[in-house]
Design an enzyme around this catalytic site. Structure first.
Site, PDB file in Angstrom:
ATOM      1  N   ARG A 140     -77.594  70.588-112.709  1.00  0.00           N
ATOM      2  CA  ARG A 140     -76.278  70.681-112.052  1.00  0.00           C
ATOM      3  C   ARG A 140     -75.783  72.122-112.013  1.00  0.00           C
ATOM      4  NH1 ARG A 140     -73.835  66.362-115.801  1.00  0.00           N
ATOM      5  NH2 ARG A 140     -71.787  67.029-115.103  1.00  0.00           N
TER       6      ARG A 140
ATOM      7  N   ARG B 178     -68.995  65.768-124.159  1.00  0.00           N
ATOM      8  CA  ARG B 178     -67.922  65.149-123.364  1.00  0.00           C
ATOM      9  C   ARG B 178     -67.929  63.629-123.524  1.00  0.00           C
ATOM     10  NH1 ARG B 178     -66.989  66.855-117.253  1.00  0.00           N
ATOM     11  NH2 ARG B 178     -69.243  66.533-117.097  1.00  0.00           N
TER      12      ARG B 178
ATOM     13  N   ARG C 169     -71.021  59.892-120.035  1.00  0.00           N
ATOM     14  CA  ARG C 169     -71.586  59.758-118.691  1.00  0.00           C
ATOM     15  C   ARG C 169     -73.105  59.866-118.751  1.00  0.00           C
ATOM     16  NH1 ARG C 169     -68.295  64.004-115.044  1.00  0.00           N
ATOM     17  NH2 ARG C 169     -70.383  64.250-114.192  1.00  0.00           N
TER      18      ARG C 169
ATOM     19  N   ARG D 281     -67.818  71.400-102.448  1.00  0.00           N
ATOM     20  CA  ARG D 281     -68.912  71.935-103.260  1.00  0.00           C
ATOM     21  C   ARG D 281     -69.986  72.589-102.400  1.00  0.00           C
ATOM     22  NH1 ARG D 281     -68.175  68.274-107.947  1.00  0.00           N
ATOM     23  NH2 ARG D 281     -69.704  68.612-109.571  1.00  0.00           N
TER      24      ARG D 281
ATOM     25  N   LYS E  27     -62.412  71.640-115.232  1.00  0.00           N
ATOM     26  CA  LYS E  27     -61.612  71.310-114.041  1.00  0.00           C
ATOM     27  C   LYS E  27     -60.777  70.048-114.241  1.00  0.00           C
ATOM     28  CE  LYS E  27     -65.278  71.065-111.366  1.00  0.00           C
ATOM     29  NZ  LYS E  27     -66.331  71.338-112.374  1.00  0.00           N
TER      30      LYS E  27
HETATM   31  P1  ADP Z   1     -68.613  67.662-113.256  1.00  0.00           P
HETATM   32  O1  ADP Z   1     -67.372  67.083-113.879  1.00  0.00           O
HETATM   33  O2  ADP Z   1     -69.694  67.810-114.244  1.00  0.00           O
HETATM   34  O3  ADP Z   1     -68.322  68.887-112.444  1.00  0.00           O
HETATM   35  P2  ADP Z   1     -68.384  65.646-111.209  1.00  0.00           P
HETATM   36  O4  ADP Z   1     -67.781  64.505-111.915  1.00  0.00           O
HETATM   37  O5  ADP Z   1     -67.476  66.506-110.397  1.00  0.00           O
HETATM   38  O6  ADP Z   1     -69.162  66.563-112.263  1.00  0.00           O
HETATM   39  O7  ADP Z   1     -69.566  65.164-110.287  1.00  0.00           O
HETATM   40  C1  ADP Z   1     -70.562  64.283-110.770  1.00  0.00           C
HETATM   41  C2  ADP Z   1     -71.619  64.108-109.685  1.00  0.00           C
HETATM   42  O8  ADP Z   1     -71.003  63.528-108.514  1.00  0.00           O
HETATM   43  C3  ADP Z   1     -72.251  65.402-109.180  1.00  0.00           C
HETATM   44  O9  ADP Z   1     -73.328  65.818-109.991  1.00  0.00           O
HETATM   45  C4  ADP Z   1     -72.690  64.997-107.774  1.00  0.00           C
HETATM   46  O10 ADP Z   1     -73.857  64.194-107.811  1.00  0.00           O
HETATM   47  C5  ADP Z   1     -71.536  64.090-107.332  1.00  0.00           C
HETATM   48  N1  ADP Z   1     -70.484  64.860-106.631  1.00  0.00           N
HETATM   49  C6  ADP Z   1     -69.202  65.046-107.050  1.00  0.00           C
HETATM   50  N2  ADP Z   1     -68.517  65.797-106.170  1.00  0.00           N
HETATM   51  C7  ADP Z   1     -69.374  66.098-105.164  1.00  0.00           C
HETATM   52  C8  ADP Z   1     -69.267  66.864-103.956  1.00  0.00           C
HETATM   53  N3  ADP Z   1     -68.122  67.476-103.601  1.00  0.00           N
HETATM   54  N4  ADP Z   1     -70.367  66.945-103.167  1.00  0.00           N
HETATM   55  C9  ADP Z   1     -71.506  66.325-103.485  1.00  0.00           C
HETATM   56  N5  ADP Z   1     -71.690  65.619-104.611  1.00  0.00           N
HETATM   57  C10 ADP Z   1     -70.633  65.495-105.454  1.00  0.00           C
HETATM   58  P1  ADP Z   2     -65.207  69.497-115.448  1.00  0.00           P
HETATM   59  O1  ADP Z   2     -64.181  68.572-114.855  1.00  0.00           O
HETATM   60  O2  ADP Z   2     -65.118  70.900-114.904  1.00  0.00           O
HETATM   61  O3  ADP Z   2     -66.593  68.959-115.375  1.00  0.00           O
HETATM   62  P2  ADP Z   2     -64.045  68.733-118.041  1.00  0.00           P
HETATM   63  O4  ADP Z   2     -62.596  68.984-117.875  1.00  0.00           O
HETATM   64  O5  ADP Z   2     -64.522  67.332-117.997  1.00  0.00           O
HETATM   65  O6  ADP Z   2     -64.865  69.673-117.010  1.00  0.00           O
HETATM   66  O7  ADP Z   2     -64.476  69.412-119.419  1.00  0.00           O
HETATM   67  C1  ADP Z   2     -65.829  69.312-119.897  1.00  0.00           C
HETATM   68  C2  ADP Z   2     -65.818  69.096-121.408  1.00  0.00           C
HETATM   69  O8  ADP Z   2     -65.368  70.281-122.066  1.00  0.00           O
HETATM   70  C3  ADP Z   2     -64.877  67.986-121.861  1.00  0.00           C
HETATM   71  O9  ADP Z   2     -65.483  67.340-122.958  1.00  0.00           O
HETATM   72  C4  ADP Z   2     -63.617  68.733-122.284  1.00  0.00           C
HETATM   73  O10 ADP Z   2     -62.898  68.041-123.305  1.00  0.00           O
HETATM   74  C5  ADP Z   2     -64.159  70.053-122.794  1.00  0.00           C
HETATM   75  N1  ADP Z   2     -63.299  71.220-122.497  1.00  0.00           N
HETATM   76  C6  ADP Z   2     -62.572  71.447-121.381  1.00  0.00           C
HETATM   77  N2  ADP Z   2     -61.944  72.641-121.442  1.00  0.00           N
HETATM   78  C7  ADP Z   2     -62.298  73.196-122.628  1.00  0.00           C
HETATM   79  C8  ADP Z   2     -61.984  74.463-123.284  1.00  0.00           C
HETATM   80  N3  ADP Z   2     -61.189  75.355-122.713  1.00  0.00           N
HETATM   81  N4  ADP Z   2     -62.535  74.666-124.498  1.00  0.00           N
HETATM   82  C9  ADP Z   2     -63.346  73.749-125.084  1.00  0.00           C
HETATM   83  N5  ADP Z   2     -63.689  72.565-124.513  1.00  0.00           N
HETATM   84  C10 ADP Z   2     -63.173  72.288-123.311  1.00  0.00           C
END
Ligand code: ADP
Ligand code: ADP
Ligand code: ZN
Length: 220
Positions: free
Chosen positions: A176, A132, A165, A93, A18
């Site tokens: 998660r 990541r 992270r 979410r 994302k």
């Molecule tokens: P990821 O990139 O792995 O999807 P995020 O960076 O979006 O994770 O979120 C990291 C953490 O922040 C989540 O595991 C949760 O604890 C919190 N968080 C983020 N967005 C939300 C949301 N919309 N509602 C509740 N908790 C959230």
């Molecule tokens: P989210 O915001 O959904 O948690 P991220 O954009 O942070 O996801 O991506 C999670 C990890 O996967 C990062 O280390 C990113 O560089 C890698 N990544 C993202 N898209 C791809 C893809 N299409 N193929 C391989 N690795 C990816």
């Protein structure tokens, strides 16, 4: 001429791409990228009350309570840079968050324009999370294998230091993913009923996913 604001939601499990894709879509669509996780991490770094409230949940891979999260994101949506809309990443979410967003947008005569559901198998997610790396300074996202920086540990964009992270470990990510399936996946049906859902195959290269996403918003 229509002056409707455009609100695009990126839906998908943790590490589905994302944030990576939002950074690209932001330039393409000329809309700000609002990531709830980034807002929490920013608050945590600055040791605000909000950040300290969120920390324990984030460390466990659980969702931060809806009231805290909704207030934080709706406040961000009132900033002037959202006058043409926004790309939302990681919010909503839960169904409660989605309903609160719908109400807030409706008050301004707006609605969710499109929801892009990025699908990726669980095993791929674990691999993506554990590799990541994030820039301490600008938040740019890398992957040690799939999207490495030019120089190990250094951000290509700003030269900042990369870090992992604390919640990007295998145990927390499994939690998660479980939380995603239980609390967030119901949003797929919620938005499908509203006729705004588009399915995206997230298990392709970063460039291929970007192309699919661009095609899915080409009419906006
Ligand atoms: P990821 O990139 O792995 O999807 P995020 O960076 O979006 O994770 O979120 C990291 C953490 O922040 C989540 O595991 C949760 O604890 C919190 N968080 C983020 N967005 C939300 C949301 N919309 N509602 C509740 N908790 C959230
Ligand atoms: P989210 O915001 O959904 O948690 P991220 O954009 O942070 O996801 O991506 C999670 C990890 O996967 C990062 O280390 C990113 O560089 C890698 N990544 C993202 N898209 C791809 C893809 N299409 N193929 C391989 N690795 C990816
Ligand atoms: Zn950087």
């Amino acid at each position: 001429m229509s002056e409707d604001r455009t609100f695009v939601i990126l839906l998908g499990p943790p590490a589905s791409g994302k944030g990576t894709q939002a950074a690209r879509l932001r330039e393409h669509m000329e809309l700000p990228h609002i990531a709830s996780g980034d807002l929490f991490r920013y608050n945590l770094k600055n040791e605000t009350t909000l950040g300290l409230q969120a920390k324990a949940y984030m460390d466990r891979g659980e969702l931060v309570p809806d009231d805290i999260t909704i207030a934080m994101v709706l406040d961000r949506l009132e900033q002037p840079d959202t006058h043409q809309g926004a790309i939302l990443d990681g919010f909503p979410r839960t169904i409660t968050q989605a309903e609160a967003l719908d109400r807030a947008l409706a008050e301004q005569g707006d609605k969710v324009t499109r929801v892009l559901n990025i699908q990726v198998p669980d095993e791929v997610l674990v691999e993506r999370v554990t590799g990541r790396r994030i820039c301490k300074n600008c938040g740019a996202t890398y992957h040690v294998t799939f999207n490495p920086p030019e120089e190990e540990g250094v951000c290509d964009v700003c030269g900042g230091e990369l870090y992992q992270r604390p919640d990007d470990n295998e145990e927390t990510v499994r939690n998660r993913i479980r939380v995603y399936r239980e609390q967030t996946a119901p949003l797929i049906a919620y938005y499908n009923e509203k006729g705004v859902l588009e399915e995206i195959d997230g298990d392709q290269s970063i460039d291929e996913v970007t192309e699919e996403l661009k095609a899915a918003v080409a009419d906006l």
